[in-house]
Design an enzyme around this catalytic site. Structure first.
Site, short mmCIF file in Angstrom:
data_model
loop_
_atom_site.label_atom_id
_atom_site.label_comp_id
_atom_site.label_asym_id
_atom_site.label_seq_id
_atom_site.Cartn_x
_atom_site.Cartn_y
_atom_site.Cartn_z
N GLN B 119 0.85 -1.18 0.00
CA GLN B 119 0.00 0.00 0.00
C GLN B 119 0.89 1.24 0.00
OE1 GLN B 119 -1.95 0.71 3.73
NE2 GLN B 119 -3.87 1.31 2.76
N TYR B 121 0.53 4.77 0.64
CA TYR B 121 -0.32 5.84 1.16
C TYR B 121 0.52 6.91 1.86
CZ TYR B 121 -5.01 3.75 0.51
OH TYR B 121 -6.18 3.26 0.00
N GLU B 237 -12.09 -8.16 6.02
CA GLU B 237 -11.23 -8.81 7.02
C GLU B 237 -11.58 -8.35 8.42
OE1 GLU B 237 -7.98 -10.87 6.25
OE2 GLU B 237 -9.56 -11.26 4.82
N SER B 375 -3.52 6.63 13.88
CA SER B 375 -3.00 6.65 15.24
C SER B 375 -4.14 6.68 16.26
CB SER B 375 -2.12 7.89 15.44
OG SER B 375 -2.95 9.04 15.37
#
Lengths: 372, 401
Positions: B119, B121, B237, B375
């Site tokens: 990924q 990002y 998932e 976070s």
């Protein structure tokens, strides 16, 4: 697997919420704070009519034979309302009588409890302030007519309104549970003034208090395991009430953070406040999982039911203390005033944190189970 | 309320356990080829892509079955499947937003781990504020030219493809000029440099793109709609690891108890120290609450309910717990807990991180969870705004937009 309430359980929750919202407004709770008895006879009778007092009692005694999950649902709502009264001590004592009592004892006490005509309580704590049944020092000696009890019980919930006290005492056979008339000779009740005015506790001094042989609940010497089981149940019930009080505090804090403005904007838009509220929600949701897992485990007689009870009491005790404390902080000065209602719920949770074993006590029980 | 597993789920667990007994590689799958081979066996047995639609090579199993597989794999100490980010997140993005051509081309080889995905990002200056990313993709007619730097890329060195967020309109407000691409990682304009973490190992990378090429056919969704795609919460998932994670915590806890019996201080085993016992009790109570909460989430997923922003509570809850867990463990264990290389098997622990190691490894890894994938602070913003309905904060970039 389904962690959600069944339709019947949801219905019970909704009707409890509606009843308590109507009858146990903050103003009504405050009236009872100032009442010498501290509870409302009218509300008690209505609770009986709603089937709450016989909720988990056998049908033969006018009960509904429902489980700990249903009890926890009611207790959570009572905690949410900071509802004063001997509800939980009474149903816990009824459980003891149902488990260990003779037919005559059950007849004598369970039906009157279900109809709201009797109240009961268990004197767990002795002079030593240790929740372990082994620590009990109160003694029962045999007499011509039965037994004579001597010792000092402390912080007995709602003893001043109880029709019967369940008193564990040491006998030559071991720990034994006695049904004691609060008006018996040599028995002195001394009410204590607690931080939570809705929590009525008393010391009970026994000086050769006579009881008959028929007052023994269960087999002499067999009270230890029963008391441990009752403590597990007490821990889960107290956790459920703390959960309700904590959720009320969270709701009030969030509601306040949405409308209270400082620096030209609602304080809930500040991360310092919003993050606190998010942490409070996290602990409340985890507490929900802990309370209802433990209640289900008791009903299902799951292998880990005692462990789950200790987990619930330890976790929710800590969580409720933090959530209620942070709710005061979010409110600022108004949260510290007597006039504002927040402290009704803060004190309710705080009172229960220390009952039926505090978090430290239950953490030790957990370690005994998992690190033997 | 009924927390017993259904007879079907119990039978499924039994079957999975038997399969793992026979099939888990005796020596840990270490090389990339070994890991791919193990992944392939898991896939063929129906244990990878479990919630994917059958039309795309998936198994259409239930969330509970998926959680049971992860739980049994944790119990058996089985190596994880290899293409986790692809199967858990990138594949579902293609299924929902991709073209038919993209689905045909990429999904099957992703499931079988013939092609590994990463990924693309985060950037050095776009972490929590991801939408401020500056990697550019300039339209060249038949392709886009990509320039910029990404960071915190898992599986970077082994990845064949990446899901890329890049700016395609620098004049638009920052959330409205981002597009989503599938980027070939095996091309000259893409350089992957492993990033050494505080654990000493390198599970993440920096990725430098210099005039790299993204084909027009590999644009996912419409031009400048990339932010909306990145914001879609995809449920394939969700809850998958919930039980397995707690099982790994519990395995580590029994190792911790064993250590407190064998290590001595002040002439007695650590376990006899009341302060140690209090800490053990605290860890175990929280560990069990994580398990109860996992059951609650799974039971809701089983009914087809979507937790939506409430999944932020789950992520915040377990990652913050992990920090407390390993902090307490290291307080209990003293200098022994800070061994970073195990001298014998007794000193190894199930670290919950996917990287084998010691208590010190686990402790260090526990600092990552509250930073990656949003976070703790971002999760608390989401909970505050979208679950509790607290007012949005006044933000400088919102004022500008």
């Amino acid at each position: 697997m389904d962690f959600a309430f069944s339709p019947d359980q949801q219905l019970l929750k909704n009707s409890a919420r509606a009843f308590l919202d109507e009858h146990m407004t903050p103003a009504a709770v405050r009236l009872l704070w100032d009442d010498p008895r501290g509870e409302s006879e009218a509300t008690w009778k209505e609770m009986a009519q709603l089937g709450w007092l016989g909720l988990s009692l056998p049908e033969a005694y006018g009960g509904s034979a429902l489980g700990m999950v249903e009890s926890a649902i009611l207790l959570e709502e009572m905690g949410r309302a900071a509802c004063p009264g001997p509800y939980f001590p009474t149903v816990l004592a009824a459980r003891a009588i149902e488990e260990a009592g003779s037919d005559a004892q059950k007849k004598r006490w369970l039906s009157p409890i279900a109809t709201g005509d009797a109240r009961a309580t268990i004197a767990f704590l002795d002079a030593d302030l240790d929740w372990r049944p082994d620590a009990i020092q109160t003694r029962a000696e045999t007499t011509a007519g039965g037994w004579a009890l001597s010792g000092r019980k402390q912080f007995v919930p709602w003893a001043h309104v109880a029709s019967v006290l369940l008193v564990p005492a040491k006998t030559p056979d071991g720990l034994t549970l006695f049904l004691v008339d609060p008006g018996a000779a040599g028995l002195t009740l001394e009410p204590a003034q607690m931080m939570d005015p809705a929590t009525r506790l008393a010391s009970v001094t026994l000086e050769g208090t006579p009881v008959t042989g028929a007052a023994v609940l269960g087999k002499p010497g067999q009270a230890g395991p029963l008391l441990k089981a009752l403590l597990s149940r007490g821990a889960v019930g107290a956790a459920a009430e703390m959960l309700g009080a904590a959720r009320r505090c969270l709701d009030m804090a969030v509601g306040y953070a949405k409308v209270r403005e400082q620096f030209g904007q609602p304080i809930g838009s500040f991360q310092a406040i919003r993050h606190k509220c998010a942490e409070m929600l996290l602990e409340v949701e985890n507490s929900h999982a802990a309370v209802y897992y433990a209640a289900w485990a008791l009903d299902a007689k799951a292998e880990d039911h005692d462990l789950a009870a200790s987990v619930a009491k330890a976790y929710v005790g800590d969580a409720a203390r933090r959530v209620c404390g942070e709710a005061i902080q979010v409110h600022g000065g108004i949260g510290f005033t007597w006039e504002y209602d927040l402290h009704l719920y803060v004190k309710r949770a705080k009172a229960l944190e220390a009952m039926y074993g505090d978090a430290d006590y239950h953490r030790e029980l957990i370690v005994r189970r998992v690190a033997a | 309320m009924d927390l017993t597993y259904s007879p079907e789920d119990r039978a499924f667990r039994e079957k999975t356990r038997r399969w793992l007994d026979v099939n888990v590689p005796k020596d840990d799958a270490k090389t990339l080829d070994e890991r791919k081979a193990w992944h392939r066996r898991l896939y063929e047995a129906g244990y990878v892509g479990m919630l994917w639609p059958k039309a795309y090579g998936g198994w259409e199993a239930t969330p509970m079955q998926q959680a049971i597989v992860q739980d049994e794999m944790a119990r058996a100490g089985a190596p994880p499947a290899i293409n986790g980010l692809g199967i858990g997140f990138i594949g579902p993005t293609i299924i929902v937003h991709g073209t038919d051509w993209q689905k045909q081309r990429y999904l099957k080889t992703m499931l079988t781990a013939e092609e590994i995905w990463c990924q693309l990002y985060s950037e050095p200056n776009a972490g929590s504020d991801l939408a401020s990313l500056t990697t550019r993709a300039d339209d060249q007619g038949d392709h886009f030219r990509v320039n910029g730097q990404k960071i915190w890329t898992s599986s970077g060195p082994i990845a064949d493809w990446g899901l890329l967020l890049a700016r395609t309109d620098s004049k638009a407000p920052k959330h409205k000029g981002i597009s989503c691409f599938l980027l070939n990682m095996r091309q000259p304009g893409v350089e992957v440099r492993p990033l050494k973490q505080i654990t000493g190992s390198s599970l993440f990378s920096e990725v430098f793109m210099t005039d790299a090429r993204a084909e027009t056919r590999d644009l996912v969704g419409s031009l400048n709609q990339g932010w909306a795609i990145a914001q879609t919460t995809l449920g394939y998932e969700r809850g998958a690891n919930s039980l397995g994670r707690v099982t790994r915590y519990a395995i580590a806890f029994s190792q911790l108890v064993r250590a407190t019996k064998e290590l001595r201080r002040g002439g007695r085993p650590l376990l006899e120290d009341p302060v140690v016992r209090a800490k053990l009790g605290k860890i175990y109570a929280e560990l069990e609450v994580q398990r109860y909460a996992a059951l609650r989430v799974l039971s809701s997923l089983q009914k087809g309910e979507s937790p939506g922003p409430a999944s932020s509570i789950t992520k915040l809850s377990y990652t913050e717990f992990e920090k407390r867990y390993f902090e307490l463990a290291l307080e209990i264990l003293g200098p022994w807990g800070q061994l970073i290389a195990a001298r014998d098997e007794f000193e190894e622990v199930d670290t919950s991180s996917g990287e084998p190691g010691t208590w010190a490894t686990a402790f260090l890894w526990s600092r990552a969870g509250t930073i990656y994938s949003g976070s703790s602070e971002i999760q608390k913003n989401i909970i505050g705004e979208r679950v509790l309905g607290l007012p949005k904060e006044v933000r400088a970039d919102r004022l500008k937009a």
